[in-house]
Write a protein that holds these residues in place. Structure first.
Motif, PDB file in Angstrom:
ATOM      1  N   PRO A 212      -6.293  10.145   5.850  1.00 45.10           N
ATOM      2  CA  PRO A 212      -5.612  10.027   4.560  1.00 45.10           C
ATOM      3  C   PRO A 212      -5.702  11.317   3.748  1.00 45.10           C
ATOM      4  O   PRO A 212      -6.596  12.144   3.962  1.00 45.10           O
ATOM      5  CB  PRO A 212      -6.351   8.873   3.875  1.00 45.10           C
ATOM      6  CG  PRO A 212      -7.682   8.820   4.541  1.00 45.10           C
ATOM      7  CD  PRO A 212      -7.456   9.249   5.950  1.00 45.10           C
TER       8      PRO A 212
ATOM      9  N   THR B 273      -3.876   5.107   7.396  1.00 48.56           N
ATOM     10  CA  THR B 273      -3.807   6.283   8.260  1.00 48.56           C
ATOM     11  C   THR B 273      -5.202   6.722   8.693  1.00 48.56           C
ATOM     12  O   THR B 273      -6.197   6.426   8.036  1.00 48.56           O
ATOM     13  CB  THR B 273      -3.125   7.460   7.544  1.00 48.56           C
ATOM     14  OG1 THR B 273      -3.760   7.665   6.282  1.00 48.56           O
ATOM     15  CG2 THR B 273      -1.656   7.185   7.325  1.00 48.56           C
TER      16      THR B 273
ATOM     17  N   ALA C  87      -7.175   3.197   3.230  1.00 48.87           N
ATOM     18  CA  ALA C  87      -5.945   3.714   3.828  1.00 48.87           C
ATOM     19  C   ALA C  87      -5.674   3.125   5.206  1.00 48.87           C
ATOM     20  O   ALA C  87      -6.581   2.678   5.913  1.00 48.87           O
ATOM     21  CB  ALA C  87      -6.007   5.231   3.911  1.00 48.87           C
TER      22      ALA C  87
ATOM     23  N   ILE D  28     -11.615   6.019   0.114  1.00 47.66           N
ATOM     24  CA  ILE D  28     -10.192   6.221   0.378  1.00 47.66           C
ATOM     25  C   ILE D  28      -9.885   5.963   1.850  1.00 47.66           C
ATOM     26  O   ILE D  28      -8.872   5.339   2.200  1.00 47.66           O
ATOM     27  CB  ILE D  28      -9.751   7.646  -0.026  1.00 47.66           C
ATOM     28  CG1 ILE D  28      -9.899   7.849  -1.538  1.00 47.66           C
ATOM     29  CG2 ILE D  28      -8.314   7.908   0.414  1.00 47.66           C
ATOM     30  CD1 ILE D  28      -9.012   6.945  -2.382  1.00 47.66           C
TER      31      ILE D  28
ATOM     32  N   PRO E  67       3.040  -0.475   5.923  1.00 47.80           N
ATOM     33  CA  PRO E  67       2.604   0.892   5.600  1.00 47.80           C
ATOM     34  C   PRO E  67       3.300   1.980   6.410  1.00 47.80           C
ATOM     35  O   PRO E  67       3.608   3.055   5.891  1.00 47.80           O
ATOM     36  CB  PRO E  67       1.103   0.866   5.910  1.00 47.80           C
ATOM     37  CG  PRO E  67       0.699  -0.551   5.753  1.00 47.80           C
ATOM     38  CD  PRO E  67       1.889  -1.355   6.223  1.00 47.80           C
TER      39      PRO E  67
ATOM     40  N   GLU F  18       0.413   5.428   0.385  1.00 49.39           N
ATOM     41  CA  GLU F  18      -0.549   6.449   0.787  1.00 49.39           C
ATOM     42  C   GLU F  18       0.038   7.840   0.652  1.00 49.39           C
ATOM     43  O   GLU F  18       1.206   8.066   0.976  1.00 49.39           O
ATOM     44  CB  GLU F  18      -0.955   6.247   2.246  1.00 49.39           C
ATOM     45  CG  GLU F  18      -1.791   5.015   2.479  1.00 49.39           C
ATOM     46  CD  GLU F  18      -2.330   4.994   3.903  1.00 49.39           C
ATOM     47  OE1 GLU F  18      -2.948   5.993   4.317  1.00 49.39           O
ATOM     48  OE2 GLU F  18      -2.112   3.992   4.596  1.00 49.39           O
TER      49      GLU F  18
ATOM     50  N   LEU G 229       0.833  -1.201   0.000  1.00 48.36           N
ATOM     51  CA  LEU G 229       0.000   0.000   0.000  1.00 48.36           C
ATOM     52  C   LEU G 229       0.866   1.249   0.000  1.00 48.36           C
ATOM     53  O   LEU G 229       1.823   1.371   0.767  1.00 48.36           O
ATOM     54  CB  LEU G 229      -0.882  -0.025   1.251  1.00 48.36           C
ATOM     55  CG  LEU G 229      -1.926   1.069   1.437  1.00 48.36           C
ATOM     56  CD1 LEU G 229      -2.998   0.974   0.357  1.00 48.36           C
ATOM     57  CD2 LEU G 229      -2.563   0.922   2.823  1.00 48.36           C
TER      58      LEU G 229
ATOM     59  N   VAL H 289      -4.312   7.040  -2.819  1.00 49.66           N
ATOM     60  CA  VAL H 289      -3.870   5.712  -2.392  1.00 49.66           C
ATOM     61  C   VAL H 289      -3.491   4.917  -3.636  1.00 49.66           C
ATOM     62  O   VAL H 289      -4.161   5.018  -4.673  1.00 49.66           O
ATOM     63  CB  VAL H 289      -4.990   4.973  -1.614  1.00 49.66           C
ATOM     64  CG1 VAL H 289      -4.627   3.517  -1.403  1.00 49.66           C
ATOM     65  CG2 VAL H 289      -5.253   5.641  -0.278  1.00 49.66           C
TER      66      VAL H 289
ATOM     67  N   ARG I 195       5.540   4.983   4.758  1.00 54.81           N
ATOM     68  CA  ARG I 195       5.269   6.403   5.017  1.00 54.81           C
ATOM     69  C   ARG I 195       6.497   7.108   5.590  1.00 54.81           C
ATOM     70  O   ARG I 195       6.797   8.244   5.212  1.00 54.81           O
ATOM     71  CB  ARG I 195       4.086   6.560   5.976  1.00 54.81           C
ATOM     72  CG  ARG I 195       2.748   6.214   5.360  1.00 54.81           C
ATOM     73  CD  ARG I 195       1.608   6.776   6.172  1.00 54.81           C
ATOM     74  NE  ARG I 195       1.557   6.271   7.530  1.00 54.81           N
ATOM     75  CZ  ARG I 195       0.967   5.141   7.898  1.00 54.81           C
ATOM     76  NH1 ARG I 195       0.400   4.376   6.977  1.00 54.81           N
ATOM     77  NH2 ARG I 195       0.923   4.768   9.160  1.00 54.81           N
TER      78      ARG I 195
END
Length: 266
Positions: A91, A88, A86, A82, A155, A31, A29, A95, A159
């Motif tokens: 987000p 988070t 996601a 979304i 993820p 983001e 993923l 994505v 990030r």
């Protein structure tokens, strides 16, 4: 427009937050516009799916243009979709699903690197992501993950790299003894970062040589067997009252000091 946050497509993307799904699919993923922007610029062939709200694509028109140039279709979705995809809490409206592309340890050392970071059992995703980001900034040739180091496609790791995952080769699944052997065969000196090592300032001449830095677990550091594999162990001096340095901070200093020394020498 994708509108159902419980649709099979949205669920499949959301599942990539779990390691089992990443292992099964070979995907992960992405983001946020920055991560997607870097992926489209440096590894456009890895981006398999791209989802965004219309508002996000208006705000980040360059991402839309890069996707078009890479032949990646932008699938518009509602904010609710979304959010379901996601990892988070808040987000940023973009994505993507990308294909994993780790480098082999053999290729890392076959490329005659001068500076490599080896992470042995680094477990915190934020720490690993920051180390990869710092390695990228310092011009490190590659990052090698050994032992039970956290998945670089987690993820939180992705990030924390803020796109550096696409700039520096990352090798996974290696065992430390074999990695050290390959490093030595490639002409690198292996230096362990350890609180029980020699004073950093007394051994700075070492840093001008081709080096593989070895970083251990956040809580336990490197065990005796791992330390025994290294050519030398060094510790960063602490001049203030801090009990210790965060692993990612210490690794950043070590890698930059080596980068400074190597560039001064050459």
């Amino acid at each position: 427009m994708l509108e159902n946050p419980r649709s099979p497509r949205a669920r499949a993307v959301a599942k990539l937050a779990k390691r089992s799904a990443r292992q099964e699919t070979g995907c992960y993923l992405l983001e946020g516009p920055q991560a997607v922007r870097e992926a489209l610029r440096f590894a456009p062939g890895a981006v398999e799916e791209l989802y965004a709200t219309p508002t996000a694509m208006e705000r980040h028109g360059d991402v839309h243009d890069s996707a078009r140039d890479a032949g990646v279709e932008v699938l518009f979705a509602t904010e609710a979709v979304i959010e379901a995809m996601a990892d988070t809490v808040t987000p940023q409206g973009v994505v993507a699903v990308a294909r994993q592309a780790p480098t082999s340890v053999r290729d890392v050392f076959a490329a005659s690197p001068r500076l490599v970071a080896i992470c042995e059992e680094v477990r915190d995703p934020g720490n690993l992501g920051t180390i990869i980001r710092a390695a990228d900034a310092a011009g490190v040739d590659a990052v090698v993950l050994t032992g039970r180091t956290v998945d670089p496609y987690n993820p939180k790791v992705v990030r924390a790299t803020t796109g550096s995952l696409f700039h520096v080769p990352v090798a996974v699944g290696a065992e430390l003894p074999a990695t050290v052997e390959r490093a030595r065969s490639a002409g690198l000196r292996v230096i362990a970062a350890d609180v029980g090592g020699g004073d950093f300032l007394d051994h700075r001449a070492l840093l001008a040589e081709p080096t593989a830095w070895l970083f251990g677990n956040e809580a336990r550091g490197l065990d005796e067997a791992s330390l025994a594999l290294a050519d030398a162990s060094l510790r960063l001096p602490i001049y203030g009252a801090a009990e210790s340095l965060n692993l990612a901070t210490a690794a950043s200093v070590c890698l930059y000091e080596s980068a400074f020394a190597q560039r001064a020498a050459h």
